[in-house]
Structures are given as structure tokens and as C-alpha cells.
Design an enzyme around this catalytic site. Structure first.
Site: not given
Ligand code: NAI
Length: 328
Positions: A233, A257, A262, A294
Site C-alpha cells: 500500500r 506498484d 494513486e 497497482h
Molecule cells: P496477509 O494478511 O496474508 O499478511 C500480512 C502479514 O503482515 C501478516 O503476517 C501480518 O502479521 C504482517 N504484518 C502486519 N502488520 C505488520 C507490521 N507493522 N510489520 C510487519 N509485518 C506486519 O496479507 P497478504 O495477502 O500477504 O497481503 C499483504 C498486502 O499486499 C495487503 O495488505 C495489500 O495491501 C497488498 N496487496 C497488494 C496487491 C496489489 O495488486 N499490489 C493485491 C493484493 C494485496
């Protein structure tokens, strides 16, 4: 069940139409217009509507949908921050979403950005098209033997760890929770990760805690010549500080990305617009920065998974077999 799709782009339509023959019980119509107070009434006569990340599913819209007989809102995305769930509850509208589709799609895009910026692919592509076969300015850096620092090891971060491992990198990570499937990863504190990683990739969600986690203070802790990638993000990074850090030659390369400004750009063609703010333009003026819009999620596999889960959600609702896991 009759479903009206809002904010349909060509790639949405293509991926849904590919699998629609398997869902002959569902009747679907696609609209280019996004859902808003002005377009909500178009859903009259439909049982469900399908909306996306930038759709307005606020109280006013939900009430209008309810008055027009809509019973189900299908979000074809994971996020639901744009949906007024209280209003939906009150109006008896069920909201379903797609909680996960393809973590590898986003992780592979993160590595694509890291490689492109490190091997200057964005520059050589343009140079060769202009018959400039000089190699000056294209010297890259090997990833093999270097250290990757992954912030957030959930679904996408874990996929990125596996990719970096496959490249022969030492992989270290920072997260509040260890991912037990990553036995090759060394978990370290954030300062250690920042000061010892050659490639830093952000995969944690945006929260009050993680807002602007990459700022002058944390950038100063990074190794010189670090490569930074953000597919998570935009607001994880304080862009002004990133620009200052890059001017101070901290970064070998930056691949984004997502970026703070954005929202008005995402998925829109603005090639004829004069952009009001200069942050995006300033980022793009650096030779070692690549920005994509994105598109981390945008693979055939991810789109198919999104389409399938969305239509399965519609069918489960119709059959009264909604799985709690999908229910918002
Ligand atoms: P997830 O929920 O599986 O994993 C997120 C991880 O981050 C968890 O292990 C959590 O403990 C950890 N976390 C939370 N706060 C943290 C912090 N302050 N410092 C370090 N670690 C922390 O989420 P997932 O599916 O892996 O997605 C991650 C991010 O990717 C989403 O939040 C979203 O913002 C982004 N995303 C981007 C996309 C794109 O098209 N560019 C598409 C889908 C998601």
C-alpha cells in the site's frame, strides 16, 4: 439470479465471460459505470450487484439498492473498506467478497519490479528501440548471494520469500508472527532487517502502526545502494522522504506498484490530463525508479480465481450455503 456488474473493465468481462457457461443459473449484465448514488437505481430488477475496490457502497447507495430489490452485494476483491456494512445489515443486504486469490501474482510482480529496476530493463527497453546499443548506465547487480529483507510474511510475503530463496539469496524477515512454513527464513527485528538487507520488499498491510514505516528515520538505517520494492500500500512509504533519500543516493533502485497519490489514477487512462500534484511526476523523473499502476494482482490466474469465487459466492447465496469464511 440476475447480477449487475458495475465498473467493468475489458479484463473483468473477459475473465468472467470465460467461465460464465459453467454458471447457467446466473444471468449477468456488465456496466462500465461505477456504483455511486447516481447509478445505484440502475440495479432495479436485479437480485445482486457486483462491485470493486473504488465503488461507492456507502449508506446512501446501500439504501437505494435495497429499495430497488437488491439482496446481495458481491465484492470482486478482498477489501471492503468502501462498504457500509452496518447499512447493509440494516437493509437486509448480504455482502460477500473474495478473501484471497493469488499471492504468487503479487509476489512475482514484486520480483519483476526488483529485477527490472536492478538490471535497468526499463532503460534498455527504450534505448534499444532507439537503436542505442550502448551499455553505459545499465550496470546492474546480482541478487545471488545477496540478502533479501521481507517485511510481512503473510500469504504474499511468504511467496516473495520463496522466490528470493530460489534466487540463491539469504532471506530474512520482519513480522510480529513467524510463518511456520518458512524454515529457511531468519526472523530479525526491523532495525536489523533495514541495516543488513540488499533488497527490501514490503508485504504488510497498511495500519496505524505501519503508516509511513518507511520515512527518513528508517531510510537512514538502510544500507547504501539498497533496492526497495512496494507492492503493498502506498502510504507505507512517506513519499517526500523517499524522494529525499533517493536524491541523497541511498537507493540503487526503487520499484513501486502502489504510491500515496494513486487513488485518482488507479485503473484510469489519464494520458490527456495535466496532473495536479507533482509527487508522481517527481518519482518518475528518477532514472532508478519504476512505477506500475497497482497491477500486482493482474494475472490470468488471479482474475480467474476472482471470477470463480465471486460466482460461487452468488450460487452459495442462492442455495443458502454461504460459507462463513466468505461472509464479511
Ligand atoms: P496477509 O494478511 O496474508 O499478511 C500480512 C502479514 O503482515 C501478516 O503476517 C501480518 O502479521 C504482517 N504484518 C502486519 N502488520 C505488520 C507490521 N507493522 N510489520 C510487519 N509485518 C506486519 O496479507 P497478504 O495477502 O500477504 O497481503 C499483504 C498486502 O499486499 C495487503 O495488505 C495489500 O495491501 C497488498 N496487496 C497488494 C496487491 C496489489 O495488486 N499490489 C493485491 C493484493 C494485496
Amino acid at each position: 439470479m440476475k447480477i449487475l456488474f458495475y465498473d467493468t473493465k475489458k479484463y473483468d468481462r473477459d475473465s468472467f465471460e470465460k467461465i460464465l457457461p459453467e454458471y447457467s443459473d446466473l444471468e449477468v449484465e456488465f456496466l462500465e459505470a461505477d456504483l455511486s448514488p447516481r447509478t445505484a437505481a440502475l440495479a432495479k430488477g436485479y437480485d445482486a450487484i457486483c462491485a470493486f475496490v473504488s465503488s461507492d457502497v456507502s449508506e446512501k447507495v446501500v439504501e437505494c439498492l435495497a429499495v430497488n430489490g437488491v439482496k446481495l452485494v458481491l465484492m470482486r476483491c478482498a477489501g471492503f473498506n468502501n462498504v457500509d456494512l452496518d447499512a447493509a445489515n440494516r437493509c437486509g443486504i448480504t455482502v460477500l467478497r473474495v478473501p484471497g486469490y493469488s499471492p504468487e501474482a503479487v509476489a512475482e510482480h514484486a520480483m519483476a519490479l526488483a529485477l527490472a529496476v536492478t538490471r535497468r530493463i526499463h532503460k534498455s527497453y527504450i534505448k534499444v528501440r532507439e537503436n542505442n546499443f550502448s551499455l553505459v548506465g545499465l550496470t546492474g547487480m546480482n541478487f545471488y548471494g545477496k540478502t533479501a529483507g521481507i517485511i510481512g510474511t503473510g500469504k504474499i510475503g511468504a511467496a516473495m520469500c520463496r522466490i528470493c530463496h530460489g534466487f540463491g539469496m539469504k532471506v530474512q524477515a520482519y513480522d510480529m508472527y513467524r510463518n511456520p512454513s518458512l524454515d529457511f527464513v531468519e526472523y530479525v527485528d526491523l532495525d536489523t532487517l533495514l541495516s543488513t538487507s540488499d533488497l527490501i520488499s514490503l508485504h504488510c498491510p497498511l495500519t496505524d502502526d505501519s503508516y509511513h514505516m518507511i520515512c527518513t528515520e528508517t531510510i537512514n538505517k538502510m544500507k547504501d545502494n539498497v533496492i526497495l520494492v512496494n507492492t503493498s500500500r502506498g502510504a507505507l512509504i512517506k513519499t517526500e522522504d523517499l524522494i529525499t533519500g533517493n536524491r541523497n543516493k541511498k537507493f540503487f533502485g526503487i520499484g513501486l506498484d502502489v504510491y500515496e497519490e494513486e487513488t485518482n489514477n488507479v485503473f484510469e487512462n489519464r494520458e490527456d490530463d495535466i496532473l495536479e500534484s507533482s509527487i508522481t511526476a517527481r518519482l518518475l523523473s528518477f532514472p532508478n525508479v519504476i512505477v506500475t499502476s497497482h497491477q500486482g494482482f493482474l494475472t490470468e490466474e488471479a482474475l480467474e480465481a476472482i471470477s470463480r469465487t465471486t460466482l460461487d459466492n452468488a450460487r452459495d447465496y442462492e442455495n443458502g450455503t454461504i460459507k462463513d469464511i466468505n461472509a464479511v
